[in-house]
Design a protein around this motif. Structure first.
Motif, PDB file in Angstrom:
ATOM      1  N   VAL A   1      -4.935   9.081   4.423  1.00  0.00           N
ATOM      2  CA  VAL A   1      -4.729   7.655   4.685  1.00  0.00           C
ATOM      3  C   VAL A   1      -3.252   7.320   4.607  1.00  0.00           C
ATOM      4  O   VAL A   1      -2.705   6.617   5.474  1.00  0.00           O
ATOM      5  CB  VAL A   1      -5.526   6.801   3.679  1.00  0.00           C
ATOM      6  N   MET A   2      -2.569   7.810   3.587  1.00  0.00           N
ATOM      7  CA  MET A   2      -1.136   7.540   3.429  1.00  0.00           C
ATOM      8  C   MET A   2      -0.331   8.187   4.546  1.00  0.00           C
ATOM      9  O   MET A   2       0.648   7.616   5.036  1.00  0.00           O
ATOM     10  CB  MET A   2      -0.667   8.042   2.064  1.00  0.00           C
ATOM     11  N   ALA A   3      -0.753   9.393   4.973  1.00  0.00           N
ATOM     12  CA  ALA A   3      -0.043  10.081   6.049  1.00  0.00           C
ATOM     13  C   ALA A   3      -0.147   9.299   7.358  1.00  0.00           C
ATOM     14  O   ALA A   3       0.838   9.138   8.089  1.00  0.00           O
ATOM     15  CB  ALA A   3      -0.610  11.487   6.224  1.00  0.00           C
ATOM     16  N   VAL A   4      -1.357   8.796   7.666  1.00  0.00           N
ATOM     17  CA  VAL A   4      -1.546   8.014   8.895  1.00  0.00           C
ATOM     18  C   VAL A   4      -0.742   6.713   8.829  1.00  0.00           C
ATOM     19  O   VAL A   4      -0.105   6.318   9.811  1.00  0.00           O
ATOM     20  CB  VAL A   4      -3.048   7.710   9.104  1.00  0.00           C
ATOM     21  N   LEU A   5      -0.760   6.053   7.666  1.00  0.00           N
ATOM     22  CA  LEU A   5      -0.017   4.802   7.502  1.00  0.00           C
ATOM     23  C   LEU A   5       1.473   5.011   7.749  1.00  0.00           C
ATOM     24  O   LEU A   5       2.102   4.266   8.527  1.00  0.00           O
ATOM     25  CB  LEU A   5      -0.246   4.251   6.091  1.00  0.00           C
ATOM     26  N   ASN A   6       2.054   6.002   7.117  1.00  0.00           N
ATOM     27  CA  ASN A   6       3.485   6.271   7.280  1.00  0.00           C
ATOM     28  C   ASN A   6       3.808   6.723   8.707  1.00  0.00           C
ATOM     29  O   ASN A   6       4.869   6.366   9.242  1.00  0.00           O
ATOM     30  CB  ASN A   6       3.935   7.336   6.282  1.00  0.00           C
ATOM     31  N   PHE A   7       2.900   7.458   9.336  1.00  0.00           N
ATOM     32  CA  PHE A   7       3.122   7.921  10.703  1.00  0.00           C
ATOM     33  C   PHE A   7       3.183   6.739  11.662  1.00  0.00           C
ATOM     34  O   PHE A   7       4.085   6.651  12.502  1.00  0.00           O
ATOM     35  CB  PHE A   7       2.007   8.890  11.113  1.00  0.00           C
ATOM     36  N   VAL A   8       2.227   5.807  11.538  1.00  0.00           N
ATOM     37  CA  VAL A   8       2.192   4.641  12.425  1.00  0.00           C
ATOM     38  C   VAL A   8       3.442   3.792  12.247  1.00  0.00           C
ATOM     39  O   VAL A   8       4.074   3.360  13.228  1.00  0.00           O
ATOM     40  CB  VAL A   8       0.922   3.804  12.157  1.00  0.00           C
TER      41      VAL A   8
ATOM     42  N   LEU B   1       6.325   3.269  15.297  1.00  0.00           N
ATOM     43  CA  LEU B   1       6.656   1.948  15.839  1.00  0.00           C
ATOM     44  C   LEU B   1       8.105   1.576  15.570  1.00  0.00           C
ATOM     45  O   LEU B   1       8.742   0.889  16.378  1.00  0.00           O
ATOM     46  CB  LEU B   1       5.717   0.887  15.260  1.00  0.00           C
ATOM     47  N   ARG B   2       8.635   2.016  14.452  1.00  0.00           N
ATOM     48  CA  ARG B   2      10.042   1.726  14.144  1.00  0.00           C
ATOM     49  C   ARG B   2      10.986   2.536  15.013  1.00  0.00           C
ATOM     50  O   ARG B   2      12.145   2.169  15.178  1.00  0.00           O
ATOM     51  CB  ARG B   2      10.326   2.022  12.671  1.00  0.00           C
ATOM     52  N   SER B   3      10.503   3.643  15.557  1.00  0.00           N
ATOM     53  CA  SER B   3      11.376   4.524  16.337  1.00  0.00           C
ATOM     54  C   SER B   3      11.563   4.048  17.774  1.00  0.00           C
ATOM     55  O   SER B   3      12.516   4.463  18.445  1.00  0.00           O
ATOM     56  CB  SER B   3      10.799   5.952  16.346  1.00  0.00           C
ATOM     57  N   VAL B   4      10.669   3.198  18.255  1.00  0.00           N
ATOM     58  CA  VAL B   4      10.733   2.760  19.657  1.00  0.00           C
ATOM     59  C   VAL B   4      11.714   1.603  19.795  1.00  0.00           C
ATOM     60  O   VAL B   4      11.596   0.601  19.091  1.00  0.00           O
ATOM     61  CB  VAL B   4       9.342   2.312  20.150  1.00  0.00           C
TER      62      VAL B   4
ATOM     63  N   LEU C   1       7.212  -9.206  19.528  1.00  0.00           N
ATOM     64  CA  LEU C   1       8.047  -9.422  18.347  1.00  0.00           C
ATOM     65  C   LEU C   1       7.292  -9.032  17.076  1.00  0.00           C
ATOM     66  O   LEU C   1       7.852  -8.392  16.174  1.00  0.00           O
ATOM     67  CB  LEU C   1       8.484 -10.885  18.267  1.00  0.00           C
ATOM     68  N   ILE C   2       6.016  -9.399  16.995  1.00  0.00           N
ATOM     69  CA  ILE C   2       5.216  -9.043  15.819  1.00  0.00           C
ATOM     70  C   ILE C   2       5.049  -7.535  15.730  1.00  0.00           C
ATOM     71  O   ILE C   2       5.207  -6.938  14.657  1.00  0.00           O
ATOM     72  CB  ILE C   2       3.847  -9.740  15.879  1.00  0.00           C
ATOM     73  N   VAL C   3       4.726  -6.905  16.856  1.00  0.00           N
ATOM     74  CA  VAL C   3       4.518  -5.445  16.869  1.00  0.00           C
ATOM     75  C   VAL C   3       5.790  -4.717  16.474  1.00  0.00           C
ATOM     76  O   VAL C   3       5.759  -3.704  15.762  1.00  0.00           O
ATOM     77  CB  VAL C   3       4.030  -4.985  18.257  1.00  0.00           C
ATOM     78  N   ALA C   4       6.931  -5.217  16.915  1.00  0.00           N
ATOM     79  CA  ALA C   4       8.202  -4.574  16.580  1.00  0.00           C
ATOM     80  C   ALA C   4       8.625  -4.848  15.149  1.00  0.00           C
ATOM     81  O   ALA C   4       9.279  -4.011  14.516  1.00  0.00           O
ATOM     82  CB  ALA C   4       9.289  -5.044  17.541  1.00  0.00           C
ATOM     83  N   ALA C   5       8.242  -6.015  14.613  1.00  0.00           N
ATOM     84  CA  ALA C   5       8.772  -6.438  13.314  1.00  0.00           C
ATOM     85  C   ALA C   5       7.934  -5.990  12.121  1.00  0.00           C
ATOM     86  O   ALA C   5       8.490  -5.730  11.052  1.00  0.00           O
ATOM     87  CB  ALA C   5       8.903  -7.960  13.286  1.00  0.00           C
ATOM     88  N   PHE C   6       6.601  -5.885  12.251  1.00  0.00           N
ATOM     89  CA  PHE C   6       5.815  -5.622  11.055  1.00  0.00           C
ATOM     90  C   PHE C   6       6.082  -4.243  10.436  1.00  0.00           C
ATOM     91  O   PHE C   6       6.054  -4.109   9.202  1.00  0.00           O
ATOM     92  CB  PHE C   6       4.318  -5.859  11.305  1.00  0.00           C
ATOM     93  N   PRO C   7       6.390  -3.179  11.217  1.00  0.00           N
ATOM     94  CA  PRO C   7       6.770  -1.922  10.550  1.00  0.00           C
ATOM     95  C   PRO C   7       8.085  -2.046   9.794  1.00  0.00           C
ATOM     96  O   PRO C   7       8.245  -1.468   8.709  1.00  0.00           O
ATOM     97  CB  PRO C   7       6.893  -0.925  11.712  1.00  0.00           C
ATOM     98  N   PHE C   8       9.023  -2.803  10.357  1.00  0.00           N
ATOM     99  CA  PHE C   8      10.299  -3.048   9.686  1.00  0.00           C
ATOM    100  C   PHE C   8      10.084  -3.818   8.394  1.00  0.00           C
ATOM    101  O   PHE C   8      10.669  -3.500   7.352  1.00  0.00           O
ATOM    102  CB  PHE C   8      11.210  -3.821  10.645  1.00  0.00           C
ATOM    103  N   VAL C   9       9.219  -4.835   8.451  1.00  0.00           N
ATOM    104  CA  VAL C   9       8.889  -5.609   7.254  1.00  0.00           C
ATOM    105  C   VAL C   9       8.236  -4.722   6.205  1.00  0.00           C
ATOM    106  O   VAL C   9       8.538  -4.825   5.006  1.00  0.00           O
ATOM    107  CB  VAL C   9       7.968  -6.787   7.627  1.00  0.00           C
TER     108      VAL C   9
ATOM    109  N   ILE D   1       0.833  -1.210   0.000  1.00  0.00           N
ATOM    110  CA  ILE D   1       0.000   0.000   0.000  1.00  0.00           C
ATOM    111  C   ILE D   1       0.863   1.253   0.000  1.00  0.00           C
ATOM    112  O   ILE D   1       0.529   2.254  -0.650  1.00  0.00           O
ATOM    113  CB  ILE D   1      -0.944  -0.006   1.219  1.00  0.00           C
ATOM    114  N   ALA D   2       1.992   1.212   0.725  1.00  0.00           N
ATOM    115  CA  ALA D   2       2.873   2.377   0.789  1.00  0.00           C
ATOM    116  C   ALA D   2       3.420   2.767  -0.573  1.00  0.00           C
ATOM    117  O   ALA D   2       3.762   3.934  -0.808  1.00  0.00           O
ATOM    118  CB  ALA D   2       4.028   2.114   1.752  1.00  0.00           C
ATOM    119  N   VAL D   3       3.499   1.799  -1.506  1.00  0.00           N
ATOM    120  CA  VAL D   3       4.012   2.072  -2.846  1.00  0.00           C
ATOM    121  C   VAL D   3       2.885   2.364  -3.829  1.00  0.00           C
ATOM    122  O   VAL D   3       2.886   3.390  -4.515  1.00  0.00           O
ATOM    123  CB  VAL D   3       4.860   0.882  -3.357  1.00  0.00           C
TER     124      VAL D   3
END
Length: 251
Positions: free
Chosen positions: A65-72, A76-79, A109-117, A49-51
């Motif tokens: 919608v894109m702004a909220v997606l990228n923000f979330v 999560l990646r910053s923590v 692990l899922i919460v930390a990994a899915f933004p990275f994925v 979706i990001a692409v």
């Protein structure tokens, strides 16, 4: 030799090898596999979706919608992972009924990994030649067809390389989970090796983790190389040149 076999740390290591080391490896692997699977179930669609949801993408979405997606994803990646594990404890209790143990580490692990994925998938999809996408659009393909039959297949080598990176990262995250009650090799290294000052157990745990990383990295790299059309095309050209040179030499 007799003194070595009577050493307390060596005896403890032998006992763990017989009763606990293999189980710790199993715990580490199954937590990593399950977490990686669900991280991709969430992260892969978000990366797509990001692409495709950009203004010039094949399926433009509203800017909010894109702004909220990228923000979330960015938040999560910053923590840091250790802090995120503590923050997600209530969610682990809600879903699994506990926040301690090997299974309980799957949720953070899922919460930390899915933004990275999601970012790995996004980077892979951006490598696809825009000319291929434009050709599919000119042929009248729908956005869903372009995504499933053009963009994803064309980016398979990069996606597999990203999958390998994600798997190894989640493996290392799982090892850190031993600091808050998780199991596996991380718990063995921290609770037995470090806190009880059993250096042999600590180093054995580290060595096993390194070996696992090397194995999965090698598998992922080979799979990515085999699927890369550019490498296969280059190999064919080299083979043709070699065959021609051999034929001309015979003649």
């Amino acid at each position: 030799m007799a003194d070595l076999l009577q050493n307390e740390e060596v005896l403890r290591l032998l006992e763990l090898s017989k009763n606990g080391l293999l189980f710790a490896i199993w715990e580490t692997l199954y937590v990593t596999v399950i977490s990686t699977f669900f991280a991709y179930v969430i992260g892969l669609p978000l990366g797509v979706i990001a692409v495709v949801g950009e203004p010039n993408g094949v399926l433009p979405l509203p800017r909010p919608v894109m702004a909220v997606l990228n923000f979330v994803i960015n938040i999560l990646r910053s923590v840091p992972f250790l802090i995120l594990m503590v923050v997600v404890i209530p969610l682990s209790r809600l879903i699994l009924g506990t926040s301690i143990g090997t299974v309980a580490t799957i949720v953070p692990l899922i919460v930390a990994a899915f933004p990275f994925v999601a970012r790995l998938v996004e980077a892979s999809l951006r490598e696809v030649d825009s000319g291929v996408v434009e050709a599919a659009q000119s042929m009248g393909c729908s956005p869903f067809q372009i995504i499933t039959k053009v963009i994803l297949p064309e980016s398979r080598p990069s996606l597999i390389s990203g999958f390998t990176t994600a798997f190894i990262t989640i493996l290392s995250y799982g090892a850190m989970a031993g600091a808050i009650g998780g199991g596996g090799l991380g718990s063995m290294a921290l609770n037995l090796g470090y806190q009880r000052r059993m250096n042999i157990i600590l180093w054995v745990s580290v060595v096993v983790l390194v070996i696992l990383v090397q194995i999965f990295q090698s598998i992922g790299t080979r799979a990515s190389v085999r699927l890369d059309k550019r490498i296969r095309s280059t190999d064919r050209k080299k083979k043709l040149k070699t065959d021609r040179a051999e034929k001309s030499g015979i003649q």
